[in-house]
Motif scaffolding. Sequence first.
Motif, PDB file in Angstrom:
ATOM      1  N   CYS A   1      26.184  82.360 -44.497  1.00  0.00           N
ATOM      2  CA  CYS A   1      26.788  83.182 -43.445  1.00  0.00           C
ATOM      3  C   CYS A   1      27.848  82.400 -42.694  1.00  0.00           C
ATOM      4  N   ALA A   2      28.687  83.127 -41.978  1.00  0.00           N
ATOM      5  CA  ALA A   2      29.655  82.549 -41.046  1.00  0.00           C
ATOM      6  C   ALA A   2      29.786  83.506 -39.880  1.00  0.00           C
TER       7      ALA A   2
ATOM      8  N   ILE B   1      17.404  84.217 -30.028  1.00  0.00           N
ATOM      9  CA  ILE B   1      18.440  83.755 -29.102  1.00  0.00           C
ATOM     10  C   ILE B   1      18.776  84.872 -28.117  1.00  0.00           C
ATOM     11  N   ALA B   2      19.511  84.530 -27.068  1.00  0.00           N
ATOM     12  CA  ALA B   2      19.876  85.514 -26.050  1.00  0.00           C
ATOM     13  C   ALA B   2      20.635  86.688 -26.673  1.00  0.00           C
ATOM     14  N   GLY B   3      20.426  87.862 -26.106  1.00  0.00           N
ATOM     15  CA  GLY B   3      21.027  89.066 -26.658  1.00  0.00           C
ATOM     16  C   GLY B   3      22.532  89.001 -26.766  1.00  0.00           C
TER      17      GLY B   3
ATOM     18  N   VAL C   1      24.325  80.579 -33.639  1.00  0.00           N
ATOM     19  CA  VAL C   1      24.067  81.897 -34.227  1.00  0.00           C
ATOM     20  C   VAL C   1      23.872  81.770 -35.734  1.00  0.00           C
ATOM     21  N   GLU C   2      24.696  80.935 -36.366  1.00  0.00           N
ATOM     22  CA  GLU C   2      24.576  80.734 -37.814  1.00  0.00           C
ATOM     23  C   GLU C   2      23.236  80.121 -38.183  1.00  0.00           C
ATOM     24  N   ALA C   3      22.774  79.170 -37.386  1.00  0.00           N
ATOM     25  CA  ALA C   3      21.476  78.547 -37.651  1.00  0.00           C
ATOM     26  C   ALA C   3      20.350  79.577 -37.547  1.00  0.00           C
TER      27      ALA C   3
END
Length: 513
Positions: free
Chosen positions: A438-439, A477-479, A425-427
């Motif tokens: 971000c984190a 990415i997936a929801g 998610v961060e990428a």
Amino acid sequence: MTQRATGSLTMGNILRVAAVRYRDREAIFCSVTGRRFTFDQVNRRVNRLAHGLMGLGLTKGDVAAFLCTNRAEIVEIYFALAKIGVIGVPLNYRLAPAEMVELLSHCEAKALLFDPWFPEVASLIRDQLPQITHFVGIGSKLPEFARSYEELVRESSDEEPQVEISEEDDQYLNLTSGTTGLPKAYLLTHYNNVTGSVMASLHDLTREDVILTPFPIFGRVGFAWCAIGLLAGARNVIHQFQPGQMLELIESEKVTISNWVPTMASFVLALPEVDKHDLTSLRALVFAAAPLTSALQHEVKRRLCPNIYEYYGLQETGILTSLGPEEKNRKPESVGQVVFGAEVRLVDPTGTDVPRGEVGEIIARAPTATVGYYKDEEKTRQVFAGGWFHTGDLGRFDDEGFLYLSGRVKDMIISGGQNVFSVEVEATLMSHEAVADCAVIGLPHDTWGEMVTAVVIKAPGARVTEDGLIAYCKEKIAGFKAPKRIIWTDEPLPRTPTGKVTKFVLVDRYANG
């Protein structure tokens, strides 16, 4: 007949041999003080310090702590203690004094060496820990209770100390990065650290190299670069990280290689004068300790140096995987293949190996891995379950044996029964031009169990809304992986000295918000 050779791998041997092989070549440039030392001078000063410390009454098996920024003396201290079998405790100077007191009490230190930045801390430690009977200060302005470091060196013999040291002897206690609380002390033997010299070959180091070491030398990585520089006959420019000064040093000292964390690169690239410096001496930059995003990788190659090495490993394990520039170009998201001497497996929660391509916890065995946590048998048993070191990191192997990191076991977010890996998610967030940093964390939620939450710092002048950024993620990415909430902040994310975000701090900060 014995099963082992008669020789022994000790850290003192590295410096002793280097002083013969590279005698009058420059070994260290201390950028803080402007002093330069040859290999022979470093060895003689280390021997003098070792004899001086023995003269104070320190003997093999005692514990001595040191509180020191990046300067030549911290290298001398490591090797002087190694030559006389005194176990070192390099202190993280970013800790609060109360935390240092707790750690020194736990480690039963008898001596403290400190540099000119820390006389007040040394005084506080002296007041609270009477067990520490010897204080040695660097510099000219010293508290009355401290011996002068330079006097100790000047007045002592430069002969090799005659103390029997074996590779099984403990060299120093190092501290974890502390991403889940107060750092823990783990033991490293001479064998652990000498076998770590594989770093030299992994990064194609030669005596023609000029290393820049901005990594904190109180940590394992910073000291390792000092040690392998001595081993290879390379010159080491020791530097207390300042982005602008670092660029000046690369240019003036003709630096060829340096190990950074991604945050350092971000700071350097943000400097308005970065493109005005001549950085053509750099043959490579090395990255570790935190994810190197695609966007940052691109900027580093375009504006700083086209060649990137990257490696993976914990402080407790040493390097487990690595890859060089050609492989990094071909596999930009990977942290490399397993290095010689190491074994790496990926397992599910039952300890069963997962199929190639699937995510599992990274467990490892390596000659560089710690022998255990100091006076913490329970922690040692947990981490070494089944005879393998359980890193707490998640990863997957591709068909060629290249490792890709997927976050931490403790950072894995379980939202609505689905596993969400924060690194992915961060990428995705970092690929948006409006995101500077971000984190991704999981916050308690009545419906989802944990809610995927992103703490985001906007890029200067950027305009993006919470809904817009969430929608962007859902396109990539997936929801269920996309953040359900964005928390905007202008404050730098809390990090360890090696650049890892201390996510427990963010969870504590925002859990009830």
